[in-house]
Design an enzyme around this catalytic site. Structure first.
Site, PDB file in Angstrom:
ATOM      1  N   GLU A  17       1.794  -5.628  10.419  1.00  0.00           N
ATOM      2  CA  GLU A  17       1.313  -4.251  10.572  1.00  0.00           C
ATOM      3  C   GLU A  17       2.227  -3.595  11.598  1.00  0.00           C
ATOM      4  O   GLU A  17       2.304  -4.039  12.747  1.00  0.00           O
ATOM      5  CB  GLU A  17      -0.137  -4.247  11.059  1.00  0.00           C
ATOM      6  CG  GLU A  17      -1.110  -4.969  10.135  1.00  0.00           C
ATOM      7  CD  GLU A  17      -1.518  -4.134   8.929  1.00  0.00           C
ATOM      8  OE1 GLU A  17      -1.133  -2.949   8.868  1.00  0.00           O
ATOM      9  OE2 GLU A  17      -2.224  -4.662   8.055  1.00  0.00           O
TER      10      GLU A  17
ATOM     11  N   GLU B 155       1.622   3.358   3.097  1.00  0.00           N
ATOM     12  CA  GLU B 155       2.099   2.685   4.312  1.00  0.00           C
ATOM     13  C   GLU B 155       3.605   2.522   4.160  1.00  0.00           C
ATOM     14  O   GLU B 155       4.086   1.580   3.521  1.00  0.00           O
ATOM     15  CB  GLU B 155       1.369   1.360   4.493  1.00  0.00           C
ATOM     16  CG  GLU B 155      -0.129   1.560   4.703  1.00  0.00           C
ATOM     17  CD  GLU B 155      -0.941   0.272   4.711  1.00  0.00           C
ATOM     18  OE1 GLU B 155      -0.330  -0.829   4.735  1.00  0.00           O
ATOM     19  OE2 GLU B 155      -2.181   0.365   4.685  1.00  0.00           O
TER      20      GLU B 155
ATOM     21  N   HIS C 279       0.873  -1.167   0.000  1.00  0.00           N
ATOM     22  CA  HIS C 279       0.000   0.000   0.000  1.00  0.00           C
ATOM     23  C   HIS C 279       0.914   1.222   0.000  1.00  0.00           C
ATOM     24  O   HIS C 279       1.727   1.413   0.910  1.00  0.00           O
ATOM     25  CB  HIS C 279      -0.923  -0.007   1.220  1.00  0.00           C
ATOM     26  CG  HIS C 279      -1.970  -1.075   1.162  1.00  0.00           C
ATOM     27  ND1 HIS C 279      -2.404  -1.766   2.279  1.00  0.00           N
ATOM     28  CD2 HIS C 279      -2.670  -1.586   0.116  1.00  0.00           C
ATOM     29  CE1 HIS C 279      -3.335  -2.645   1.919  1.00  0.00           C
ATOM     30  NE2 HIS C 279      -3.504  -2.554   0.609  1.00  0.00           N
TER      31      HIS C 279
ATOM     32  N   HIS D 271       3.167  -3.799   6.329  1.00  0.00           N
ATOM     33  CA  HIS D 271       2.087  -2.828   6.171  1.00  0.00           C
ATOM     34  C   HIS D 271       2.107  -1.836   7.330  1.00  0.00           C
ATOM     35  O   HIS D 271       2.987  -1.867   8.189  1.00  0.00           O
ATOM     36  CB  HIS D 271       0.734  -3.545   6.113  1.00  0.00           C
ATOM     37  CG  HIS D 271       0.485  -4.279   4.836  1.00  0.00           C
ATOM     38  ND1 HIS D 271      -0.511  -3.931   3.943  1.00  0.00           N
ATOM     39  CD2 HIS D 271       1.113  -5.342   4.277  1.00  0.00           C
ATOM     40  CE1 HIS D 271      -0.489  -4.755   2.906  1.00  0.00           C
ATOM     41  NE2 HIS D 271       0.484  -5.624   3.083  1.00  0.00           N
TER      42      HIS D 271
END
Length: 450
Positions: A312, A95, A92, A222
């Site tokens: 994440e 990110e 992404h 991410h």
């Protein structure tokens, strides 16, 4: 000579890295635009020319190269019994912490190798490491033009066509869930017709990359939360409002161990409370969090030999450069510890009776309904937790061979298979798991919730 892999205490792990801490100050940390990223990668290659290689797996919609930096004692060459590992960042575009961490990690590996850090030298000698800092350079440029202060939650997330690349892979989950009900194939599922026309150039490049390298372990980086997320991402059941459903893979216990490895080696992920959310031990099953279709993580597991988790890493998707040193110190040990997990389980060669290697032989573990296959050189790798297992190797035209092996907590146990040619009258008999021929199975379309 095979190096011995051990699991020393975290303190000892940190001490090994701190002994030759990467030089630099906070001023060395910055956000890298595309040209700066390319310069940074080529600078590492210049500093460590004998253990690195840069190659492109393709181009983005706007023509930017998707550059990979490889670390190996023999760059550009797959050595039998040496596993392939990958890190993917910036899927992404907005990110960005993973992108900057992977640039810094590349510099770190080079500097520590040159400094004689035994742990890093062993990793590079025994592993072929591939680092793709940015899978979505076009989206990054959109986000970077706004900058950290003004970046929105979605601006730059997709590629230049505003397609979310983590919803762009062929949906093999629907096929897998159908096969579960019909005793069908459990690995290396077939891609749909015309799949190349159905995905974005960045996704196509990554899938071709997976086809060209026998990756064993991976993580994609991410932002927007702090948690180690493991497959399956897509729920087996239609979504019910306000309810999430855990979707376990056949390798659920191994995936939990991999996620915990990163979480507990991370400075604060394992504490659970981050970004206003709580994840016990800092890990979560993807579908249990929220169901996601056509994601890269599940695609790795269902199409290749690769086990991938999604990391994440930051509450703020595009934080100011001043926060990057803290992120690096928080993730450095975890990036190394997770990479080391590729050296656990079993590995070996599959030969015929004339000692010729057999490619695409299937390696089955009793009690785990997910097989892996041998690579083009006949070598295979199977991640497993410590325990005793019954393992079978099989290949068309050969008699299957079964062995029992006990896996310990240290380096992978080597287990070789020698398959005899099957008698002619048995050449067309299906011997593996009694699975159906997938080409004759009709699969209903549009099984997914989205």
């Amino acid at each position: 000579m095979q190096q011995r892999w051990t699991l020393p205490r975290l303190g000892a792990l940190l001490l090994g890295l701190m002994g030759t801490l990467v030089s630099g100050t906070e001023s060395d940390f910055q956000h890298h635009r595309y040209e700066e990223l390319v310069r940074a990668l080529f600078a590492v290659q210049s500093e460590c020319p004998y253990i690195t290689r840069i190659y492109s797996i393709g181009r983005s919609v706007e023509g930017r190269h998707l550059y990979v930096l490889e670390f190996s004692d023999n760059p550009g060459i797959h050595e039998a019994l040496e596993p392939e590992f990958k890190y993917v960042g910036n899927m992404h575009g907005n990110e960005v912490v993973g992108r900057e961490l992977l640039i810094k990690f590349s510099q770190f590996l080079c500097e520590e190798y040159r400094a004689g850090n035994e742990r890093i030298m062993r990793l590079i000698h025994d592993t072929r490491i591939h680092i793709l800092p940015s899978m979505n350079p076009d989206g990054y440029e959109v986000a970077a033009r706004q900058g950290p202060e003004f970046n929105g939650y979605l601006v730059g997330r997709g590629n230049s066509r505003e397609i979310d690349l983590n919803r762009n892979f062929p949906d093999l989950n629907a096929l897998m869930y159908y096969y579960e009900k019909t005793n069908g194939r459990n690995h290396h599922l077939p891609l749909p017709d015309n799949w190349e026309q159905q995905v974005e150039p960045e996704t196509l490049a990554v899938i071709k990359w997976m086809q060209n390298y026998n990756f064993i372990l991976s993580a994609n980086l991410h932002g927007g939360a702090v948690v180690a997320n493991y497959p399956f991402d897509k729920s087996r059941d239609p979504r019910i409002r306000g309810r999430t459903t855990y979707a376990a893979t056949p390798d659920d216990k191994i995936f939990k161990k991999l996620a915990r490895t990163y979480s507990y080696a991370h400075s604060w992920m394992h504490k659970g409370w981050n970004c206003g959310d709580f994840f016990d031990e800092g890990i979560t099953n993807g579908a249990s969090w929220y169901s996601l279709s056509k994601g890269m993580q599940d695609f790795n597991y269902l199409y290749t030999n690769c086990f991938e988790i999604t990391l994440e890493l930051s509450c703020d998707k595009f934080p100011p450069a001043s926060s990057l040193p803290r992120e690096w110190l928080g993730n450095r040990e975890a990036l190394v510890s997770y990479l080391e997990q590729v050296h656990h389980g079993i590995k070996g060669m599959v030969y015929d009776e004339n000692n010729n290697p057999i490619a695409n032989a299937e390696i089955s573990v009793a009690g785990i309904s997910h097989d892996v296959t041998s690579g083009v050189d006949g070598d295979y790798f199977r991640l497993l937790l410590p325990g005793t297992y019954t393992v079978t190797a099989s290949a068309p035209g050969h008699v299957p061979s079964t062995s029992t092996v006990t896996v310990g907590p240290a380096e992978a146990i080597q287990l070789y298979f020698y398959l005899k040619t099957a008698p002619k009258q048995n050449l067309n008999v299906k011997h593996h798991h009694g699975k159906k021929n997938i080409s004759s199975t009709k699969v209903p379309l549009n099984l997914g919730p989205r």
